[in-house]
Scaffold this active site. Structure first.
Site, PDB file in Angstrom:
ATOM      1  N   ARG A  18      -8.906   3.631  -7.127  1.00 22.64           N
ATOM      2  CA  ARG A  18      -9.510   3.392  -5.814  1.00 22.64           C
ATOM      3  C   ARG A  18     -11.040   3.382  -5.867  1.00 22.64           C
ATOM      4  O   ARG A  18     -11.707   3.835  -4.936  1.00 22.64           O
ATOM      5  CB  ARG A  18      -9.049   4.432  -4.786  1.00 22.64           C
ATOM      6  CG  ARG A  18      -7.579   4.332  -4.407  1.00 22.64           C
ATOM      7  CD  ARG A  18      -7.370   3.184  -3.407  1.00 22.64           C
ATOM      8  NE  ARG A  18      -5.999   3.160  -2.934  1.00 22.64           N
ATOM      9  CZ  ARG A  18      -5.575   3.711  -1.794  1.00 22.64           C
ATOM     10  NH1 ARG A  18      -6.406   4.311  -0.986  1.00 22.64           N
ATOM     11  NH2 ARG A  18      -4.316   3.633  -1.448  1.00 22.64           N
ATOM     12  N   ARG A  53     -13.358   2.708   0.993  1.00 26.85           N
ATOM     13  CA  ARG A  53     -14.149   3.102   2.165  1.00 26.85           C
ATOM     14  C   ARG A  53     -15.271   4.089   1.907  1.00 26.85           C
ATOM     15  O   ARG A  53     -16.135   4.270   2.761  1.00 26.85           O
ATOM     16  CB  ARG A  53     -13.210   3.685   3.241  1.00 26.85           C
ATOM     17  CG  ARG A  53     -12.432   2.610   3.979  1.00 26.85           C
ATOM     18  CD  ARG A  53     -11.323   3.224   4.800  1.00 26.85           C
ATOM     19  NE  ARG A  53     -10.388   3.886   3.896  1.00 26.85           N
ATOM     20  CZ  ARG A  53      -9.199   4.372   4.268  1.00 26.85           C
ATOM     21  NH1 ARG A  53      -8.821   4.284   5.520  1.00 26.85           N
ATOM     22  NH2 ARG A  53      -8.406   4.942   3.390  1.00 26.85           N
ATOM     23  N   ARG A  93     -15.252  -5.215   4.541  1.00 26.69           N
ATOM     24  CA  ARG A  93     -13.967  -4.941   5.202  1.00 26.69           C
ATOM     25  C   ARG A  93     -14.033  -5.362   6.667  1.00 26.69           C
ATOM     26  O   ARG A  93     -13.094  -5.945   7.200  1.00 26.69           O
ATOM     27  CB  ARG A  93     -13.680  -3.447   5.050  1.00 26.69           C
ATOM     28  CG  ARG A  93     -12.526  -2.896   5.816  1.00 26.69           C
ATOM     29  CD  ARG A  93     -11.220  -3.225   5.136  1.00 26.69           C
ATOM     30  NE  ARG A  93     -10.149  -2.496   5.787  1.00 26.69           N
ATOM     31  CZ  ARG A  93      -9.646  -2.796   6.971  1.00 26.69           C
ATOM     32  NH1 ARG A  93     -10.091  -3.840   7.622  1.00 26.69           N
ATOM     33  NH2 ARG A  93      -8.689  -2.069   7.494  1.00 26.69           N
ATOM     34  N   ASP A 146      -3.272  -4.551  -3.078  1.00 20.80           N
ATOM     35  CA  ASP A 146      -2.492  -3.361  -2.727  1.00 20.80           C
ATOM     36  C   ASP A 146      -1.082  -3.502  -3.289  1.00 20.80           C
ATOM     37  O   ASP A 146      -0.598  -4.628  -3.480  1.00 20.80           O
ATOM     38  CB  ASP A 146      -2.433  -3.167  -1.210  1.00 20.80           C
ATOM     39  CG  ASP A 146      -1.997  -1.747  -0.875  1.00 20.80           C
ATOM     40  OD1 ASP A 146      -2.840  -0.841  -0.885  1.00 20.80           O
ATOM     41  OD2 ASP A 146      -0.784  -1.535  -0.635  1.00 20.80           O
ATOM     42  N   TYR A 148       8.290   2.872   0.390  1.00 17.43           N
ATOM     43  CA  TYR A 148       7.640   2.317   1.583  1.00 17.43           C
ATOM     44  C   TYR A 148       8.567   1.341   2.307  1.00 17.43           C
ATOM     45  O   TYR A 148       8.584   1.270   3.534  1.00 17.43           O
ATOM     46  CB  TYR A 148       6.331   1.615   1.206  1.00 17.43           C
ATOM     47  CG  TYR A 148       5.224   2.595   0.873  1.00 17.43           C
ATOM     48  CD1 TYR A 148       4.468   3.191   1.871  1.00 17.43           C
ATOM     49  CD2 TYR A 148       4.949   2.947  -0.448  1.00 17.43           C
ATOM     50  CE1 TYR A 148       3.475   4.106   1.574  1.00 17.43           C
ATOM     51  CE2 TYR A 148       3.958   3.861  -0.767  1.00 17.43           C
ATOM     52  CZ  TYR A 148       3.225   4.441   0.253  1.00 17.43           C
ATOM     53  OH  TYR A 148       2.249   5.354  -0.054  1.00 17.43           O
TER      54      TYR A 148
HETATM   55  O1  CP3 Z   1      -9.959   0.182  -6.170  1.00 18.27           O
HETATM   56  C1  CP3 Z   1      -8.738   0.139  -6.428  1.00 18.27           C
HETATM   57  O2  CP3 Z   1      -8.117   1.096  -6.946  1.00 18.27           O
HETATM   58  C2  CP3 Z   1      -7.980  -1.166  -6.221  1.00 18.27           C
HETATM   59  C3  CP3 Z   1      -7.300  -1.362  -5.000  1.00 18.27           C
HETATM   60  C4  CP3 Z   1      -6.069  -0.554  -4.583  1.00 18.27           C
HETATM   61  C5  CP3 Z   1      -5.808  -0.303  -3.215  1.00 18.27           C
HETATM   62  N1  CP3 Z   1      -4.568   0.261  -3.135  1.00 18.27           N
HETATM   63  C6  CP3 Z   1      -6.686  -0.643  -2.093  1.00 18.27           C
HETATM   64  C7  CP3 Z   1      -6.488  -0.006  -0.777  1.00 18.27           C
HETATM   65  C8  CP3 Z   1      -5.001  -0.068  -5.329  1.00 18.27           C
HETATM   66  C9  CP3 Z   1      -4.806  -0.032  -6.837  1.00 18.27           C
HETATM   67  C10 CP3 Z   1      -4.054   0.448  -4.391  1.00 18.27           C
HETATM   68  C11 CP3 Z   1      -2.742   1.004  -4.781  1.00 18.27           C
HETATM   69  C12 CP3 Z   1      -1.913   1.655  -3.770  1.00 18.27           C
HETATM   70  N2  CP3 Z   1      -1.702   1.292  -2.461  1.00 18.27           N
HETATM   71  C13 CP3 Z   1      -1.061   2.762  -4.040  1.00 18.27           C
HETATM   72  C14 CP3 Z   1      -0.903   3.426  -5.391  1.00 18.27           C
HETATM   73  C15 CP3 Z   1      -2.014   4.337  -5.703  1.00 18.27           C
HETATM   74  C16 CP3 Z   1      -2.093   5.585  -4.831  1.00 18.27           C
HETATM   75  O3  CP3 Z   1      -3.091   5.715  -4.130  1.00 18.27           O
HETATM   76  O4  CP3 Z   1      -1.142   6.372  -4.882  1.00 18.27           O
HETATM   77  C17 CP3 Z   1      -0.389   3.085  -2.848  1.00 18.27           C
HETATM   78  C18 CP3 Z   1       0.610   4.210  -2.654  1.00 18.27           C
HETATM   79  C19 CP3 Z   1      -0.796   2.136  -1.859  1.00 18.27           C
HETATM   80  C20 CP3 Z   1      -0.300   2.024  -0.452  1.00 18.27           C
HETATM   81  C21 CP3 Z   1      -1.385   2.173   0.533  1.00 18.27           C
HETATM   82  N3  CP3 Z   1      -2.427   1.279   0.710  1.00 18.27           N
HETATM   83  C22 CP3 Z   1      -1.558   3.227   1.484  1.00 18.27           C
HETATM   84  C23 CP3 Z   1      -0.645   4.428   1.635  1.00 18.27           C
HETATM   85  C24 CP3 Z   1      -2.702   2.914   2.222  1.00 18.27           C
HETATM   86  C25 CP3 Z   1      -3.245   3.665   3.405  1.00 18.27           C
HETATM   87  C26 CP3 Z   1      -3.992   4.873   3.005  1.00 18.27           C
HETATM   88  C27 CP3 Z   1      -5.479   4.601   3.027  1.00 18.27           C
HETATM   89  O5  CP3 Z   1      -6.159   5.035   2.089  1.00 18.27           O
HETATM   90  O6  CP3 Z   1      -5.919   3.989   3.987  1.00 18.27           O
HETATM   91  C28 CP3 Z   1      -3.259   1.718   1.685  1.00 18.27           C
HETATM   92  C29 CP3 Z   1      -4.488   1.030   2.143  1.00 18.27           C
HETATM   93  C30 CP3 Z   1      -5.530   0.725   1.120  1.00 18.27           C
HETATM   94  N4  CP3 Z   1      -5.293   0.194  -0.124  1.00 18.27           N
HETATM   95  C31 CP3 Z   1      -6.935   0.877   1.291  1.00 18.27           C
HETATM   96  C32 CP3 Z   1      -7.538   0.405   0.115  1.00 18.27           C
HETATM   97  C33 CP3 Z   1      -9.008   0.301  -0.187  1.00 18.27           C
HETATM   98  C34 CP3 Z   1      -7.635   1.360   2.552  1.00 18.27           C
HETATM   99  C35 CP3 Z   1      -7.524   0.318   3.622  1.00 18.27           C
HETATM  100  C36 CP3 Z   1      -8.802   0.023   4.374  1.00 18.27           C
HETATM  101  O7  CP3 Z   1      -9.818  -0.343   3.763  1.00 18.27           O
HETATM  102  O8  CP3 Z   1      -8.765   0.135   5.590  1.00 18.27           O
END
Ligand code: CP3
Length: 345
Positions: free
Chosen positions: A25, A29, A38, A75, A151
């Protein structure tokens, strides 16, 4: 001239004097420049499917910190979306899916056409291969079938995983059909990512921790190994990293039988244990607590140095035990990078 990239060297089993570093990640944000893009993009999925913008946010942490690897911005839930399930990201809530409830819902999921529907992601990768500094490795990724299935069945994040585990216990054949579809769709998707320029693949099994030991192999290890083997059969030189988060001593099984070059450790694993117990054939990645990156200071510095020292002499990629959280101060990330590189004052 080609450069021998540090991340690829580590994944080939070299113990480097300083581990390469990237952070799960690393785009997100906590960075003001991410929040700006974003906002411009509209919804989170719009950002994932806008190649120019997705490439831009992938590059932001590379410019700021000079990480050794860039991870594709996307994602894990784009796969169920491409299989025809309704997926939305709600502001301040997280992902929302129209939950799978019965066998019919599984049978309705499409595997054919997934790559075509994810074409913008492949375009992002092509832009990145052109835009990245030559020493930086490009990582592609997907969710592991178990985590993605959680999910899809729970309809979003879950506290107890009662619906998805209930299905796996009650109707293992039906649940296997879902896992098999996810394996097939994920192999096709990752194959296309490699063709588009991904040099390493990471599989995120973030909720492997929810599986008791008796069913961990069936629902986490085997599907991930099937994906890793299929990718290697098509692309022999491409290293794979598995992240079965929270599996404790079972990390040993993943190291021995996971079929991958790399294993990402969560913060609960003692690095000295990993060095002693895990097969020396695997490169370990990890495992600083992301909350230490929020608090920073001497506690963070000491733990980062301790991780590097404990894993000295074995192939290691520095990372967190899980993703960066939004409240992380960007300065702390810069300090962590200089500590790991041995350049701090
Ligand atoms: O920088 C990176 O690592 C690359 C991008 C990336 C994202 N999600 C962007 C993201 C990667 C590799 C993921 C993987 C992901 N997504 C996982 C596995 C890794 C982990 O964290 O366990 C999972 C379980 C998800 C599912 C997911 N996506 C959730 C539960 C959420 C909401 C929680 C949150 O942080 O908001 C997301 C959204 C998400 N994916 C965001 C980002 C940057 C935030 C969304 C936003 O910008 O509003």
């Amino acid at each position: 001239m080609t450069v021998d990239k540090t991340l690829l060297r580590a994944l080939r089993g070299e113990a480097l004097p300083r581990p390469p570093i990237w952070l799960m990640r690393q785009a997100g944000r906590y960075l003001p420049e991410y929040r700006a893009v974003r906002q411009e993009a509209g919804s989170f999925l719009d950002l994932c499917f806008s190649p120019e913008l997705a490439a831009e946010v992938t590059l932001q942490p590379i410019r700021r910190y000079g990480f050794d690897a860039a991870i594709l911005f996307s994602d894990i839930l784009v796969v169920p979306h491409a299989m025809g399930q309704s997926v939305r990201f709600e502001e301040g809530v997280g992902p929302r899916l129209e939950p799978l409830k019965e066998r019919r819902d599984i049978d309705a999921l499409q595997v054919e056409g997934v790559v075509e529907r994810l074409a913008p992601v492949m375009e992002t990768l092509r832009l990145l291969r052109r835009g990245l500094p030559q020493e930086v490795t490009l990582i592609g990724f997907a969710g592991a079938p178990w985590t993605v299935a959680s999910y899809m069945v729970e309809g979003g994040s879950s506290r107890d995983f009662a619906l998805v585990k209930g299905w796996a216990y009650r109707d293992p054949e039906g649940f296997q059909a879902l896992i098999d579809r996810l394996v097939a769709a994920t192999v096709a998707y990752l194959d296309a990512q490699v063709v588009a320029g991904a040099e390493v693949i990471q599989l995120f099994d973030s909720w492997a921790s929810a599986l008791p030991s008796g069913i961990l192999e069936r629902w986490s290890l085997r599907p991930m190994r099937a994906i890793a083997e299929a990718i290697k059969a098509r692309h022999p030189g491409i290293p794979v990293i598995l992240f079965p988060r929270g599996v404790g001593v079972a990390y040993e099984d993943f190291a021995r039988a996971g079929g991958a070059e790399g294993l990402s450790l969560d913060s609960g694993v003692r690095p000295a244990w990993a060095k002693e117990i895990l097969s020396p054939q695997v490169t370990v990645q990890g495992n600083l607590d992301p909350i230490l990156l929020v608090s920073g200071g001497e506690a963070m510095r000491a733990e980062a140095r301790a991780i590097c020292a404990a894993l000295e002499g074995r192939p290691h990629i520095f990372n967190l035990g899980h993703g960066i959280v939004p409240q992380t101060p960007p300065d702390h990330v810069a300090e962590l990078v200089s500590i790991v590189r041995g350049a701090e004052a």
